[in-house]
Structure formats: structure tokens, C-alpha cells
Design an enzyme around this catalytic site. Structure first.
Site, short mmCIF file in Angstrom:
data_model
loop_
_atom_site.label_atom_id
_atom_site.label_comp_id
_atom_site.label_asym_id
_atom_site.label_seq_id
_atom_site.Cartn_x
_atom_site.Cartn_y
_atom_site.Cartn_z
N ARG A 101 0.86 -1.20 0.00
CA ARG A 101 0.00 0.00 0.00
C ARG A 101 0.89 1.24 0.00
O ARG A 101 1.66 1.45 0.94
CB ARG A 101 -0.89 -0.01 1.24
CG ARG A 101 -1.85 1.16 1.37
CD ARG A 101 -2.65 1.04 2.65
NE ARG A 101 -3.37 -0.23 2.72
CZ ARG A 101 -3.90 -0.73 3.83
NH1 ARG A 101 -3.75 -0.08 5.00
NH2 ARG A 101 -4.53 -1.89 3.81
N HIS A 145 1.58 -2.13 5.69
CA HIS A 145 1.41 -2.46 4.28
C HIS A 145 2.42 -1.72 3.41
O HIS A 145 2.83 -2.22 2.36
CB HIS A 145 0.00 -2.08 3.81
CG HIS A 145 -1.07 -3.06 4.16
ND1 HIS A 145 -1.39 -4.13 3.34
CD2 HIS A 145 -1.90 -3.12 5.21
CE1 HIS A 145 -2.40 -4.81 3.88
NE2 HIS A 145 -2.73 -4.22 5.02
N ASP A 152 -3.89 -8.43 2.85
CA ASP A 152 -5.25 -8.63 3.34
C ASP A 152 -5.93 -9.61 2.40
O ASP A 152 -5.94 -9.40 1.18
CB ASP A 152 -6.03 -7.31 3.34
CG ASP A 152 -5.47 -6.28 4.31
OD1 ASP A 152 -4.84 -6.68 5.30
OD2 ASP A 152 -5.67 -5.08 4.07
N GLU A 212 -7.68 -7.90 13.10
CA GLU A 212 -8.24 -8.03 11.76
C GLU A 212 -7.98 -9.44 11.26
O GLU A 212 -6.82 -9.79 10.96
CB GLU A 212 -7.62 -7.01 10.81
CG GLU A 212 -7.91 -5.57 11.21
CD GLU A 212 -7.21 -4.55 10.33
OE1 GLU A 212 -7.57 -3.36 10.40
OE2 GLU A 212 -6.28 -4.94 9.57
N HIS A 215 -5.71 -9.86 7.98
CA HIS A 215 -4.46 -9.11 7.87
C HIS A 215 -3.27 -9.95 8.31
O HIS A 215 -3.21 -10.40 9.46
CB HIS A 215 -4.61 -7.86 8.77
CG HIS A 215 -3.42 -6.95 8.83
ND1 HIS A 215 -3.49 -5.63 8.47
CD2 HIS A 215 -2.14 -7.15 9.24
CE1 HIS A 215 -2.32 -5.05 8.64
NE2 HIS A 215 -1.48 -5.96 9.11
#
Length: 232
Positions: A101, A145, A152, A212, A215
């Protein structure tokens, strides 16, 4: 210039939690950052890269996502390919939602979280929280990320080429304790599905973020800097 100003502001928010803000790599291409497209290793892996479109918690395409692709540091991509290979032997496959990301995307998240008037996605992503509660606990100004080794994803059950996503108890990016991997309120089937994914990923060294269920990070592959190379 606007992107870099926003990024600088987002990084500054994290300074109180460390001696200095994380460094941003000068890399300008995926190759310079040591990033590999997962489809170079698994050409038919299932991908639904939400941040490249409007189906995400911001309700719009996110800065830095110019294409719906999954890039990871090469060691992480290779490990994920092994997870996929092993799952396929038992009739399962992965579906990827996000990988590397760009730092500018995280800055976009921070700006969105600060706009308390925009609650278009509340029902789908944070129905039990006020938007003012998201920054910090659910949306961080710096994301792992951006170091290139976090992914994810979810699990699918397949018969031949027909695959069905498994029930994990919540959707992706659901900001609520129900998304915690070991949340006690989900049913046994949902718990078993989360544990199957956990075992598959752990088998190749990936570590789950407990808040999460989707994740995972391969710590040994994570860079010591953030990258801001666009996904394209």
C-alpha cells in the site's frame, strides 16, 4: 506537491509514538522497491483490490492505486504463492484484497477519517462506531502495508474452477471488535474458517494482526522503510 504535503502531515502524526517518523524510500518503481506482482508467480490467483475502485471504506478510489494489482516484496510474494499452492491441494484458494500500500494511500485514509461529515460508508464499514473513533485504533497514520510484506485476504472453497468465499463472520475492513480474529461472538463455522486461514498463512511464516482476521505480515520480508511507489 499536494500528495507529499499530505504524506508529510500523516507521518508527523506518528512521531509521538517513536523517536522519529519512519523513513520513506526514494524508490520510484516497483523494481527499485524490490516489489513483485503476485501474478508473476501465480497468474490466476483471485484478486479483488478494493482500493483501486470505489468499493472501500472511503467510497472512492484511493491515492496511489492506479491499477487493481497486488505487489509484495519478493520473499513475501514467494511465500504467499506457496500458501496458495498448498491450499489448492485441499480444494481451497485465496482471494486477495490488498497487498503493498503506497504511503500516499495511507495519507488519503487519514484525510478521510478527519472528514467527519462524510459518513457514506458507515453502514457497511463502521455501523457501531462514530467516525471520530476510527483514527488511531482502526486507521493508523503509518501502515505496515507500506513496507511491502503485508497482505489482506480471505479464503475460498473450490470445486474445480468454481470457488465460493467462505463465511468469516465479517466483510473486509469492518471496523468493529467482531473482526478480531478470536472474537468470541462468531459461530463455530466462522471460527473454523478463520483458523483454517490462520494455519495456512502461519505455515509459511505469516503472522496475523489479531484485530483483523484478514491481515497478515511476513516479518522477515518487511522493509525498514516505507514505500510510496504507485500501484500500476
Amino acid at each position: 506537491m499536494k500528495t507529499w504535503i499530505s504524506l508529510a502531515c500523516a507521518l508527523a502524526l506518528s512521531a509521538h509514538a517513536a523517536d522519529a517518523p519512519p523513513r520513506v524510500s526514494p524508490a520510484r518503481t516497483a523494481a527499485e522497491a524490490g516489489l513483485t506482482d503476485i501474478r508473476d508467480l501465480v497468474p490466476d490467483i483471485a484478486e479483488t483490490i478494493h482500493y483501486a475502485g470505489s468499493d472501500n471504506f472511503t467510497g472512492a478510489p484511493v491515492d496511489g492505486y492506479r491499477a487493481p494489482k497486488c505487489f509484495l516484496r519478493t520473499a513475501a510474494a514467494e511465500a504467499l504463492a506457496r500458501v496458495e499452492r498448498d491450499l489448492r491441494k485441499d480444494g481451497y484458494r485465496l482471494r486477495i484484497w490488498d497487498c503493498y500500500r503506497p504511503a500516499r494511500a495511507v495519507a488519503n485514509f487519514v484525510r478521510w477519517a478527519g472528514d467527519l461529515a462524510d459518513t457514506r460508508t458507515k453502514a457497511a464499514h463502521y455501523p457501531n462506531l462514530g467516525k471520530d473513533k476510527l483514527l488511531g485504533e482502526y486507521i493508523a497514520p503509518v501502515s505496515g502495508h507500506s513496507r511491502g510484506a503485508t497482505v489482506d485476504l480471505t479464503l475460498m472453497r473450490c470445486e474445480g474452477n468454481m470457488c465460493t468465499p467462505m463465511d468469516m463472520g465479517t466483510d473486509f475492513d469492518f471496523f468493529d471488535p467482531r473482526a478480531h480474529t478470536d472474537f468470541p461472538g462468531i459461530d463455530e463455522g466462522q471460527r473454523a474458517n478463520r483458523q483454517r486461514l490462520l494455519r495456512a498463512m502461519a505455515g509459511q511464516g505469516f503472522v496475523n494482526y489479531p484485530q483483523e482476521w484478514w491481515h497478515y505480515t511476513l516479518p522477515s520480508a518487511a522493509a525498514d522503510v516505507l514505500f510510496d511507489v504507485p500501484v500500476e
